[in-house]
Design a protein around this motif. Structure first.
Motif, PDB file in Angstrom:
ATOM      1  N   ASP A  29     -19.705  38.242-100.479  1.00  0.00           N
ATOM      2  CA  ASP A  29     -19.162  38.728-101.619  1.00  0.00           C
ATOM      3  C   ASP A  29     -17.232  38.877-101.070  1.00  0.00           C
ATOM      4  O   ASP A  29     -16.719  39.548-100.053  1.00  0.00           O
ATOM      5  CB  ASP A  29     -19.671  39.646-102.288  1.00  0.00           C
ATOM      6  CG  ASP A  29     -19.677  41.537-101.323  1.00  0.00           C
ATOM      7  OD1 ASP A  29     -18.163  41.919-101.928  1.00  0.00           O
ATOM      8  OD2 ASP A  29     -20.199  42.055-101.274  1.00  0.00           O
ATOM      9  N   GLU A  58     -15.807  44.311-108.730  1.00  0.00           N
ATOM     10  CA  GLU A  58     -16.527  43.745-108.785  1.00  0.00           C
ATOM     11  C   GLU A  58     -16.284  42.603-108.174  1.00  0.00           C
ATOM     12  O   GLU A  58     -15.582  42.523-107.822  1.00  0.00           O
ATOM     13  CB  GLU A  58     -17.345  43.326-110.501  1.00  0.00           C
ATOM     14  CG  GLU A  58     -15.876  42.112-111.394  1.00  0.00           C
ATOM     15  CD  GLU A  58     -16.102  41.925-112.136  1.00  0.00           C
ATOM     16  OE1 GLU A  58     -16.784  42.413-113.350  1.00  0.00           O
ATOM     17  OE2 GLU A  58     -15.584  40.821-112.553  1.00  0.00           O
ATOM     18  N   ARG A  59     -17.416  42.068-107.491  1.00  0.00           N
ATOM     19  CA  ARG A  59     -16.919  41.039-106.437  1.00  0.00           C
ATOM     20  C   ARG A  59     -17.808  39.285-106.716  1.00  0.00           C
ATOM     21  O   ARG A  59     -19.564  39.877-107.636  1.00  0.00           O
ATOM     22  CB  ARG A  59     -17.555  41.622-104.771  1.00  0.00           C
ATOM     23  CG  ARG A  59     -16.579  42.853-104.423  1.00  0.00           C
ATOM     24  CD  ARG A  59     -15.517  42.979-104.276  1.00  0.00           C
ATOM     25  NE  ARG A  59     -15.024  43.913-103.885  1.00  0.00           N
ATOM     26  CZ  ARG A  59     -14.281  44.796-104.628  1.00  0.00           C
ATOM     27  NH1 ARG A  59     -13.853  44.313-105.656  1.00  0.00           N
ATOM     28  NH2 ARG A  59     -13.951  45.920-103.379  1.00  0.00           N
ATOM     29  N   ASP A  98     -25.925  46.846-102.901  1.00  0.00           N
ATOM     30  CA  ASP A  98     -24.514  46.193-103.879  1.00  0.00           C
ATOM     31  C   ASP A  98     -25.146  44.567-104.622  1.00  0.00           C
ATOM     32  O   ASP A  98     -25.025  44.423-105.664  1.00  0.00           O
ATOM     33  CB  ASP A  98     -23.476  45.863-103.431  1.00  0.00           C
ATOM     34  CG  ASP A  98     -22.940  46.881-102.871  1.00  0.00           C
ATOM     35  OD1 ASP A  98     -22.771  48.145-103.166  1.00  0.00           O
ATOM     36  OD2 ASP A  98     -21.985  46.562-102.331  1.00  0.00           O
ATOM     37  N   ARG A 157     -24.701  39.411-111.804  1.00  0.00           N
ATOM     38  CA  ARG A 157     -24.628  39.313-113.308  1.00  0.00           C
ATOM     39  C   ARG A 157     -24.323  37.493-113.342  1.00  0.00           C
ATOM     40  O   ARG A 157     -23.766  37.376-112.328  1.00  0.00           O
ATOM     41  CB  ARG A 157     -23.710  39.699-113.823  1.00  0.00           C
ATOM     42  CG  ARG A 157     -24.090  41.684-114.651  1.00  0.00           C
ATOM     43  CD  ARG A 157     -23.701  42.177-114.609  1.00  0.00           C
ATOM     44  NE  ARG A 157     -21.449  42.328-114.829  1.00  0.00           N
ATOM     45  CZ  ARG A 157     -21.251  42.686-113.838  1.00  0.00           C
ATOM     46  NH1 ARG A 157     -21.486  43.241-112.930  1.00  0.00           N
ATOM     47  NH2 ARG A 157     -19.466  42.384-113.681  1.00  0.00           N
ATOM     48  N   HIS A 191     -14.080  39.446-103.380  1.00  0.00           N
ATOM     49  CA  HIS A 191     -12.729  39.821-104.871  1.00  0.00           C
ATOM     50  C   HIS A 191     -12.384  38.639-105.299  1.00  0.00           C
ATOM     51  O   HIS A 191     -12.098  38.059-104.637  1.00  0.00           O
ATOM     52  CB  HIS A 191     -11.351  40.582-103.508  1.00  0.00           C
ATOM     53  CG  HIS A 191     -10.973  41.312-104.920  1.00  0.00           C
ATOM     54  ND1 HIS A 191      -9.863  40.894-106.173  1.00  0.00           N
ATOM     55  CD2 HIS A 191     -11.057  42.693-105.923  1.00  0.00           C
ATOM     56  CE1 HIS A 191      -9.417  41.491-106.919  1.00  0.00           C
ATOM     57  NE2 HIS A 191      -9.855  43.275-106.659  1.00  0.00           N
ATOM     58  N   ARG A 192     -12.609  38.610-106.252  1.00  0.00           N
ATOM     59  CA  ARG A 192     -11.728  37.612-107.510  1.00  0.00           C
ATOM     60  C   ARG A 192     -10.211  37.452-106.815  1.00  0.00           C
ATOM     61  O   ARG A 192      -9.842  35.769-107.344  1.00  0.00           O
ATOM     62  CB  ARG A 192     -11.494  38.126-109.191  1.00  0.00           C
ATOM     63  CG  ARG A 192     -13.053  38.013-109.878  1.00  0.00           C
ATOM     64  CD  ARG A 192     -12.731  37.952-110.946  1.00  0.00           C
ATOM     65  NE  ARG A 192     -13.988  38.239-111.768  1.00  0.00           N
ATOM     66  CZ  ARG A 192     -14.989  37.539-112.387  1.00  0.00           C
ATOM     67  NH1 ARG A 192     -14.779  35.812-111.815  1.00  0.00           N
ATOM     68  NH2 ARG A 192     -16.140  38.325-112.237  1.00  0.00           N
ATOM     69  N   VAL A 225     -21.981  37.651-110.182  1.00  0.00           N
ATOM     70  CA  VAL A 225     -21.015  38.759-110.013  1.00  0.00           C
ATOM     71  C   VAL A 225     -21.842  39.802-109.224  1.00  0.00           C
ATOM     72  O   VAL A 225     -22.954  40.181-110.180  1.00  0.00           O
ATOM     73  CB  VAL A 225     -19.813  39.464-110.733  1.00  0.00           C
ATOM     74  CG1 VAL A 225     -19.101  39.974-110.572  1.00  0.00           C
ATOM     75  CG2 VAL A 225     -19.674  37.526-111.450  1.00  0.00           C
ATOM     76  N   VAL A 226     -21.771  40.455-108.290  1.00  0.00           N
ATOM     77  CA  VAL A 226     -22.037  41.725-108.112  1.00  0.00           C
ATOM     78  C   VAL A 226     -20.977  43.374-107.846  1.00  0.00           C
ATOM     79  O   VAL A 226     -20.184  42.629-108.125  1.00  0.00           O
ATOM     80  CB  VAL A 226     -22.402  41.581-106.532  1.00  0.00           C
ATOM     81  CG1 VAL A 226     -23.848  40.922-106.673  1.00  0.00           C
ATOM     82  CG2 VAL A 226     -21.431  41.473-105.734  1.00  0.00           C
ATOM     83  N   SER A 227     -21.243  44.430-108.565  1.00  0.00           N
ATOM     84  CA  SER A 227     -20.827  45.871-107.878  1.00  0.00           C
ATOM     85  C   SER A 227     -20.646  46.327-107.321  1.00  0.00           C
ATOM     86  O   SER A 227     -21.864  46.668-106.830  1.00  0.00           O
ATOM     87  CB  SER A 227     -21.311  46.058-109.879  1.00  0.00           C
ATOM     88  OG  SER A 227     -21.064  45.820-110.860  1.00  0.00           O
ATOM     89  N   CYS A 228     -19.909  46.746-106.347  1.00  0.00           N
ATOM     90  CA  CYS A 228     -20.062  47.054-105.466  1.00  0.00           C
ATOM     91  C   CYS A 228     -19.559  48.853-105.220  1.00  0.00           C
ATOM     92  O   CYS A 228     -19.192  49.059-106.030  1.00  0.00           O
ATOM     93  CB  CYS A 228     -18.455  46.213-104.706  1.00  0.00           C
ATOM     94  SG  CYS A 228     -18.798  44.920-103.657  1.00  0.00           S
TER      95      CYS A 228
END
Length: 164
Positions: A126, A156-157, A78, A83, A128-129, A148-151
């Motif tokens: 990470d 995204e987290r 992850d 980004r 959540h927003r 920001v990463v994609s799980c």
């Protein structure tokens, strides 16, 4: 005077962990964050995998379960792509913390993060927003927002890191 005790989770701890994570999902929903773990994450299969890998940890006080989390060495897929920012010390090994849940009120979650920090000098985590309580906890514990990463579990987290 009581104090927190950390121990690896075993399969015998699974029912208590499922109850704790159900409580955490309810708390997140009440705090405006129903989407991070939905109605069933982490499920029994995920927690069993965490336990069997040796990465599931429990925080207890006087035998009572206060918190649970996953703590293991990276790399973590992850975190391969970030980004809107970057990781610090990318050439260095790191450890990850996932699935932090607590009953709250006693500082157990902060204690768990500090316990991890005492065991390594490069932590990634990470959230959540919409998970404002966790974002505040991470900042209070010295983690910095890195991007920001994609799980793989969906969405995204916000990615945080603490580096010595």
């Amino acid at each position: 005077m009581s104090e927190f005790v950390m121990e690896r989770a075993t399969l015998a701890d699974l029912p208590a962990m499922m109850t704790l994570y159900a409580h955490a999902r309810q708390f997140m929903a009440e705090q405006g964050n129903p989407g991070q773990w939905g109605d069933s994450y982490p499920d029994e299969a995920q927690l069993t995998e965490d336990i069997e890998s040796g990465g599931a940890w429990l925080c207890r006080e006087n035998g009572a379960l206060l918190a649970a989390f996953y703590f293991a060495p990276g790399p973590d897929e992850d975190y391969a792509v970030i980004r809107d920012g970057s990781w610090m010390g990318e050439e260095r090994p790191y450890w990850v913390i996932h699935r932090v849940a607590s009953y709250g009120g006693k500082g157990a979650a902060a204690w768990c993060l500090d316990w991890c920090w005492q065991r390594c000098d490069n932590l990634r985590i990470d959230t959540h927003r919409d998970n404002l309580p966790m974002q505040r906890l991470l900042e209070k514990c010295g983690f910095g927002l890195r991007g920001v990463v994609s799980c793989r579990h969906g969405g995204e987290r916000l990615a945080y890191q603490k580096l010595r």
